[in-house]
Design a protein around this motif. Sequence first.
Motif, PDB file in Angstrom:
ATOM      1  N   ASP A   1      50.065   6.994  19.465  1.00 18.82           N
ATOM      2  CA  ASP A   1      51.340   6.806  20.181  1.00 18.82           C
ATOM      3  C   ASP A   1      52.391   6.289  18.585  1.00 18.82           C
ATOM      4  OD1 ASP A   1      50.974   9.085  21.881  1.00 18.82           O
ATOM      5  OD2 ASP A   1      51.504   6.818  23.676  1.00 18.82           O
ATOM      6  N   HIS A   2      51.861   5.436  17.980  1.00 19.81           N
ATOM      7  CA  HIS A   2      52.475   5.333  17.200  1.00 19.81           C
ATOM      8  C   HIS A   2      52.547   6.049  15.561  1.00 19.81           C
ATOM      9  CE1 HIS A   2      51.747   1.106  19.265  1.00 19.81           C
ATOM     10  NE2 HIS A   2      51.631   1.326  19.914  1.00 19.81           N
ATOM     11  N   PHE A   3      52.105   7.473  15.244  1.00 19.82           N
ATOM     12  CA  PHE A   3      51.761   7.567  14.290  1.00 19.82           C
ATOM     13  C   PHE A   3      53.224   8.989  14.779  1.00 19.82           C
ATOM     14  CE2 PHE A   3      47.976   5.873  14.180  1.00 19.82           C
ATOM     15  CZ  PHE A   3      47.520   5.962  13.324  1.00 19.82           C
ATOM     16  N   ILE A   4      53.272   9.034  13.331  1.00 16.03           N
ATOM     17  CA  ILE A   4      54.634   9.960  13.529  1.00 16.03           C
ATOM     18  C   ILE A   4      54.163  11.743  13.543  1.00 16.03           C
ATOM     19  CG2 ILE A   4      57.030  11.513  12.322  1.00 16.03           C
ATOM     20  CD1 ILE A   4      56.640   8.560  10.404  1.00 16.03           C
TER      21      ILE A   4
ATOM     22  N   PRO B   1      50.916   8.953   8.993  1.00 11.27           N
ATOM     23  CA  PRO B   1      51.812   7.928   8.671  1.00 11.27           C
ATOM     24  C   PRO B   1      52.292   7.204  10.332  1.00 11.27           C
ATOM     25  CG  PRO B   1      52.959   9.948   8.574  1.00 11.27           C
ATOM     26  CD  PRO B   1      51.790  10.291   8.727  1.00 11.27           C
ATOM     27  N   LEU B   2      52.210   5.974  10.288  1.00 11.06           N
ATOM     28  CA  LEU B   2      53.020   5.292  11.374  1.00 11.06           C
ATOM     29  C   LEU B   2      55.167   5.361  11.314  1.00 11.06           C
ATOM     30  CD1 LEU B   2      50.906   2.117  11.361  1.00 11.06           C
ATOM     31  CD2 LEU B   2      50.428   3.700  12.609  1.00 11.06           C
ATOM     32  N   ARG B   3      55.328   5.403  13.216  1.00  8.94           N
ATOM     33  CA  ARG B   3      56.246   5.404  13.149  1.00  8.94           C
ATOM     34  C   ARG B   3      57.044   3.606  12.356  1.00  8.94           C
ATOM     35  NH1 ARG B   3      58.006   9.186  17.456  1.00  8.94           N
ATOM     36  NH2 ARG B   3      56.079   9.881  17.921  1.00  8.94           N
TER      37      ARG B   3
ATOM     38  N   MET C   1      53.913  -1.019  -1.138  1.00  9.24           N
ATOM     39  CA  MET C   1      52.635  -1.970  -0.412  1.00  9.24           C
ATOM     40  C   MET C   1      53.478  -2.434   0.859  1.00  9.24           C
ATOM     41  SD  MET C   1      52.329  -5.513  -3.192  1.00  9.24           S
ATOM     42  CE  MET C   1      51.785  -5.064  -4.514  1.00  9.24           C
ATOM     43  N   VAL C   2      54.845  -1.343   0.903  1.00  3.78           N
ATOM     44  CA  VAL C   2      55.237  -1.877   2.249  1.00  3.78           C
ATOM     45  C   VAL C   2      54.444  -1.554   3.564  1.00  3.78           C
ATOM     46  CG1 VAL C   2      57.318  -1.422   3.159  1.00  3.78           C
ATOM     47  CG2 VAL C   2      57.382  -1.380   1.317  1.00  3.78           C
ATOM     48  N   PRO C   3      53.941  -0.086   3.531  1.00  3.08           N
ATOM     49  CA  PRO C   3      53.564   0.683   4.374  1.00  3.08           C
ATOM     50  C   PRO C   3      52.122  -0.296   5.153  1.00  3.08           C
ATOM     51  CG  PRO C   3      54.015   2.708   2.885  1.00  3.08           C
ATOM     52  CD  PRO C   3      53.939   1.150   2.431  1.00  3.08           C
ATOM     53  N   LEU C   4      51.426  -0.732   3.897  1.00  2.74           N
ATOM     54  CA  LEU C   4      50.465  -1.907   4.535  1.00  2.74           C
ATOM     55  C   LEU C   4      50.490  -3.244   4.942  1.00  2.74           C
ATOM     56  CD1 LEU C   4      48.634  -2.211   1.214  1.00  2.74           C
ATOM     57  CD2 LEU C   4      47.905  -0.790   3.256  1.00  2.74           C
ATOM     58  N   HIS C   5      51.750  -3.432   5.406  1.00  7.44           N
ATOM     59  CA  HIS C   5      52.501  -4.933   6.853  1.00  7.44           C
ATOM     60  C   HIS C   5      51.953  -3.574   7.757  1.00  7.44           C
ATOM     61  CE1 HIS C   5      54.137  -7.442   4.079  1.00  7.44           C
ATOM     62  NE2 HIS C   5      54.229  -6.120   3.055  1.00  7.44           N
TER      63      HIS C   5
END
Length: 409
Positions: A23-26, A45-47, A294-298
């Motif tokens: 449920d965390h994925f878009i 991608p994640l929400r 790099m932002v998505p890696l967080h």
Amino acid sequence: MTDDLLARAEALDAADPLAHLRDHFITPDGFDVVSYLDGNSLGRPLRETARLLDDFVREQWAGRLIRGWTEGWMQWPLELGDRLGTVALGAAPGQVVVADSTTVLLYKMSRAAVDARPGRRKIVLDTDNFPTDRYVLEGIAAERGLSLVWIETDPAGGITAEQVADVVDEDTALVLFSHVAYRSGWIAPAAEINRIAHAAGALTLWDLSHSVGSVDLHLDDWGADLAVGCTYKYLNGGPGAPAFAYLRRGLQGELRQPIQGWMGHRASFEMGPGHEPAEGVRALLSGTPPILAMVPLHANLDMLAQAGIEAVRAKSTLLTGYVLELADRWLAPLGVQVAGPRDAAHRGGHVTLQHPAFERLLATLWENGVLPDFRNPNGIRIGPAPLSTSFVEVHRGLTMLRTLLEKQP
């Protein structure tokens, strides 16, 4: 007739300790995908990724502007590297950086490795490794006057320790293999190959692109020297997300990477004459880090830490095992062959199936919302991502594949 395989998928989903993470994925409005089976190529991608990107643009980039560098961005390559090492690589802090593309890092690490073994003239690799790995080493061999020693591997299998032992000798500078073979999904015996190479005085470099985030890794315990990998597959970093490099602590200071940029300098803002490498793994950096990328890696490392790589690997094994069940029951009678390891101990995160009709069926599969990928000569890879894929989703996808095969003349 009751579909016992569907009932089994539903039972596996009900017992899945990671099910809530889906449920965390878009899922966009009008989402037309009924079965995404290509997590081994590009993750979803994640929400939280969307939220972090929006926050970064509006608050950090727009709000802090150039101050962001001294307020944290400069350290992201090492901080994310340490986090990745802990969560997914089995690497102690101070040995991993996030930077560049996989290809660039392969070149940096390979060139540094062969230069650290002067007088040795051979690089050992296998014929079925991912093309970039082979191409990069071909270029380095030409550049440095070295010889490539090719190991013929079974496209349905992969490299073995015995094959490596047969060719590695005192003239070998470097051996490079993929930990999980991109075509077959074969898991290489990394620890044993490392021991063989080290006994001959050679260095090892592992491509972890099809392993990281799906298979539990133990680079320190395995005695790995160097490793690289991408973050856009099971780590869901997004198209072209930056790669990572691992350099064993004991080799830092001995190996010197060839792309000497300002960010890998001892004092980046000193801007003096001559390149003086930074201490430790920071010396692997070259140019300005791709901070936005790099932002998505967080977000994704947070999710992977929450799930735990052991649980991820356990689900991955169940998912690929279920793919094999469906293939044996439904697809084998239609001429489909499994072109990869059946033993879970040797099976990575995807299963390769072969049939002469697959290339022409791929477009129809995609039109119907079933998304695997195709690899020559006649294989499709079924790559369910443990964090985002359900067992029922796998069932739906292979149901469509069976239906199309049954309609073949």
